[in-house]
Design a protein around this motif. Sequence first.
Motif, PDB file in Angstrom:
ATOM      1  N   TYR A 175       6.717  66.620  -8.473  1.00 13.26           N
ATOM      2  CA  TYR A 175       6.136  67.396  -7.390  1.00 13.26           C
ATOM      3  C   TYR A 175       4.695  67.746  -7.790  1.00 13.26           C
ATOM      4  O   TYR A 175       4.312  67.623  -8.941  1.00 13.26           O
ATOM      5  CB  TYR A 175       6.913  68.698  -7.170  1.00 13.26           C
ATOM      6  CG  TYR A 175       8.325  68.516  -6.646  1.00 13.26           C
ATOM      7  CD1 TYR A 175       8.568  67.957  -5.390  1.00 13.26           C
ATOM      8  CD2 TYR A 175       9.420  68.919  -7.406  1.00 13.26           C
ATOM      9  CE1 TYR A 175       9.858  67.795  -4.912  1.00 13.26           C
ATOM     10  CE2 TYR A 175      10.719  68.771  -6.931  1.00 13.26           C
ATOM     11  CZ  TYR A 175      10.931  68.209  -5.686  1.00 13.26           C
ATOM     12  OH  TYR A 175      12.203  68.059  -5.209  1.00 13.26           O
ATOM     13  N   HIS A 176       3.914  68.193  -6.825  1.00 13.28           N
ATOM     14  CA  HIS A 176       2.533  68.625  -7.078  1.00 13.28           C
ATOM     15  C   HIS A 176       1.637  67.467  -7.545  1.00 13.28           C
ATOM     16  O   HIS A 176       0.659  67.694  -8.253  1.00 13.28           O
ATOM     17  CB  HIS A 176       2.481  69.765  -8.111  1.00 13.28           C
ATOM     18  CG  HIS A 176       3.353  70.935  -7.785  1.00 13.28           C
ATOM     19  ND1 HIS A 176       3.064  71.791  -6.742  1.00 13.28           N
ATOM     20  CD2 HIS A 176       4.501  71.377  -8.354  1.00 13.28           C
ATOM     21  CE1 HIS A 176       4.013  72.726  -6.696  1.00 13.28           C
ATOM     22  NE2 HIS A 176       4.888  72.486  -7.645  1.00 13.28           N
ATOM     23  N   GLU A 177       1.986  66.246  -7.132  1.00 15.88           N
ATOM     24  CA  GLU A 177       1.173  65.106  -7.556  1.00 15.88           C
ATOM     25  C   GLU A 177      -0.257  65.199  -7.032  1.00 15.88           C
ATOM     26  O   GLU A 177      -1.208  64.782  -7.700  1.00 15.88           O
ATOM     27  CB  GLU A 177       1.798  63.779  -7.104  1.00 15.88           C
ATOM     28  CG  GLU A 177       1.944  63.593  -5.598  1.00 15.88           C
ATOM     29  CD  GLU A 177       3.170  64.283  -5.021  1.00 15.88           C
ATOM     30  OE1 GLU A 177       3.065  64.851  -3.910  1.00 15.88           O
ATOM     31  OE2 GLU A 177       4.222  64.256  -5.675  1.00 15.88           O
ATOM     32  N   ASP A 178      -0.447  65.816  -5.852  1.00 18.49           N
ATOM     33  CA  ASP A 178      -1.799  65.961  -5.311  1.00 18.49           C
ATOM     34  C   ASP A 178      -2.642  66.913  -6.151  1.00 18.49           C
ATOM     35  O   ASP A 178      -3.857  66.731  -6.274  1.00 18.49           O
ATOM     36  CB  ASP A 178      -1.746  66.473  -3.866  1.00 18.49           C
ATOM     37  CG  ASP A 178      -1.277  65.409  -2.892  1.00 18.49           C
ATOM     38  OD1 ASP A 178      -0.741  64.378  -3.350  1.00 18.49           O
ATOM     39  OD2 ASP A 178      -1.440  65.589  -1.674  1.00 18.49           O
ATOM     40  N   ILE A 209       9.745  67.774   1.524  1.00 22.10           N
ATOM     41  CA  ILE A 209       9.550  68.136   0.119  1.00 22.10           C
ATOM     42  C   ILE A 209       9.027  69.558  -0.005  1.00 22.10           C
ATOM     43  O   ILE A 209       9.413  70.313  -0.883  1.00 22.10           O
ATOM     44  CB  ILE A 209       8.582  67.144  -0.562  1.00 22.10           C
ATOM     45  CG1 ILE A 209       9.293  65.816  -0.799  1.00 22.10           C
ATOM     46  CG2 ILE A 209       8.058  67.689  -1.877  1.00 22.10           C
ATOM     47  CD1 ILE A 209       8.400  64.745  -1.395  1.00 22.10           C
ATOM     48  N   THR A 210       8.130  69.964   0.890  1.00 22.17           N
ATOM     49  CA  THR A 210       7.492  71.272   0.757  1.00 22.17           C
ATOM     50  C   THR A 210       8.349  72.413   1.281  1.00 22.17           C
ATOM     51  O   THR A 210       8.017  73.568   1.089  1.00 22.17           O
ATOM     52  CB  THR A 210       6.145  71.287   1.502  1.00 22.17           C
ATOM     53  OG1 THR A 210       6.351  70.875   2.867  1.00 22.17           O
ATOM     54  CG2 THR A 210       5.152  70.360   0.839  1.00 22.17           C
ATOM     55  N   GLY A 227       3.323  70.942 -16.030  1.00 26.39           N
ATOM     56  CA  GLY A 227       2.852  69.692 -16.615  1.00 26.39           C
ATOM     57  C   GLY A 227       1.494  69.274 -16.083  1.00 26.39           C
ATOM     58  O   GLY A 227       0.619  68.827 -16.848  1.00 26.39           O
ATOM     59  N   VAL A 228       1.293  69.415 -14.778  1.00 31.04           N
ATOM     60  CA  VAL A 228      -0.007  69.107 -14.168  1.00 31.04           C
ATOM     61  C   VAL A 228      -1.091  69.989 -14.762  1.00 31.04           C
ATOM     62  O   VAL A 228      -2.190  69.534 -15.121  1.00 31.04           O
ATOM     63  CB  VAL A 228       0.062  69.289 -12.637  1.00 31.04           C
ATOM     64  CG1 VAL A 228      -1.339  69.275 -12.019  1.00 31.04           C
ATOM     65  CG2 VAL A 228       0.933  68.206 -12.008  1.00 31.04           C
ATOM     66  N   LEU A 229      -0.778  71.251 -14.885  1.00 29.23           N
ATOM     67  CA  LEU A 229      -1.719  72.230 -15.441  1.00 29.23           C
ATOM     68  C   LEU A 229      -2.155  71.840 -16.855  1.00 29.23           C
ATOM     69  O   LEU A 229      -3.348  71.843 -17.178  1.00 29.23           O
ATOM     70  CB  LEU A 229      -1.022  73.590 -15.441  1.00 29.23           C
ATOM     71  CG  LEU A 229      -1.707  74.801 -16.035  1.00 29.23           C
ATOM     72  CD1 LEU A 229      -2.997  75.088 -15.299  1.00 29.23           C
ATOM     73  CD2 LEU A 229      -0.772  76.004 -15.946  1.00 29.23           C
ATOM     74  N   LEU A 230      -1.206  71.454 -17.686  1.00 27.44           N
ATOM     75  CA  LEU A 230      -1.522  71.084 -19.068  1.00 27.44           C
ATOM     76  C   LEU A 230      -2.352  69.803 -19.134  1.00 27.44           C
ATOM     77  O   LEU A 230      -3.291  69.697 -19.933  1.00 27.44           O
ATOM     78  CB  LEU A 230      -0.232  70.907 -19.873  1.00 27.44           C
ATOM     79  CG  LEU A 230       0.586  72.171 -20.141  1.00 27.44           C
ATOM     80  CD1 LEU A 230       1.845  71.832 -20.925  1.00 27.44           C
ATOM     81  CD2 LEU A 230      -0.240  73.201 -20.894  1.00 27.44           C
TER      82      LEU A 230
END
Length: 323
Positions: A175-178, A209-210, A227-230
């Motif tokens: 999720y949060h790929e954008d 999904i949202t 994970g995106v944040l890191l």
Amino acid sequence: MEPRKPLVSFVLTYYDIPLPMLHECIESIRSLSLTRQEREIIVVDDGSEHSPSDTLLRYGNEVEYIRQDHGGLSRARNRGIEAASGLYIQFADTDDYLLKTPYDHCLRLLRKHEEADMLMFDLTDRTSPQRLRMEQTRLLSGAELMSRQNLHASACGYLFRREILGDIRFTPDIYHEDEEFTPQLLIRAGHVIVTHAQAYHYRRRSGSITTSVSDEKTRKRIDDHHGVLLRLNRLAENLTQEKRTAMERRVAQLTMDHIYQIIVQTRSPQELDTCIETLRTEGLFPLPHRGYTAKYEWFRRLTNHAWGRAILLRILPWMKRER
């Protein structure tokens, strides 16, 4: 002599969407001020139970149809990127559609500023978007834009030049790929046009999904966001000073958003304490004292104290959040 490339490749991702919505999305593109030669429409079917290919025959060679095994939105978009030949790429979910007048405004800006690498516009869930207003258009680098303001993460809210992509792709199975894709793209953009034209209409559908909720999905959303944040934080370490400053703002904003998600989705003081300590060991907490926005500043101050976090746990779950 090589044929001229289309101006825009529209990459439409499809997965078990009602066929009328798919057709509405395609028709919204066909209605734009683009000739057949200036547009490329690519439908990537992510392994739907029933293929829509028969219903696409009406469009002849106007629509390229690609079917793949079900692999999720990221893989579908990545497949579309590989197939796209246009100078610019526009993503669209097939349960959404483009709005002719404001999107044509975006196309005029793109034609006027041929050096533009990206164009950022607004999204709306209103059936009647706001009227276009006179606005002074100037180009900023992506780093300048990210340093000055918050961004909408949705990749559907941008037209971008294909050649700036390089090796950037959507990370599969998250999720949060954008949230990960968009800032990486912006940091590479030398010239970005910003317009407040509401050019993209999105639908709020239960089961999407949202909007879908379960304990398992909630945990995955939180972990994927972390994970995106890191990964973006690691990316920032290797950028030039200007670009690092821009990415640090985005990382701080996403850190705030991560804490917000923990509060709203778990409502657990224990989960919040664990989140804060994890972010602290990763060098992401306390939030940097930069005063990016008023909302950021009061959130930063409250999260610095146990009593402030207790207040947030009480009030935030009951406050409506904008997309």
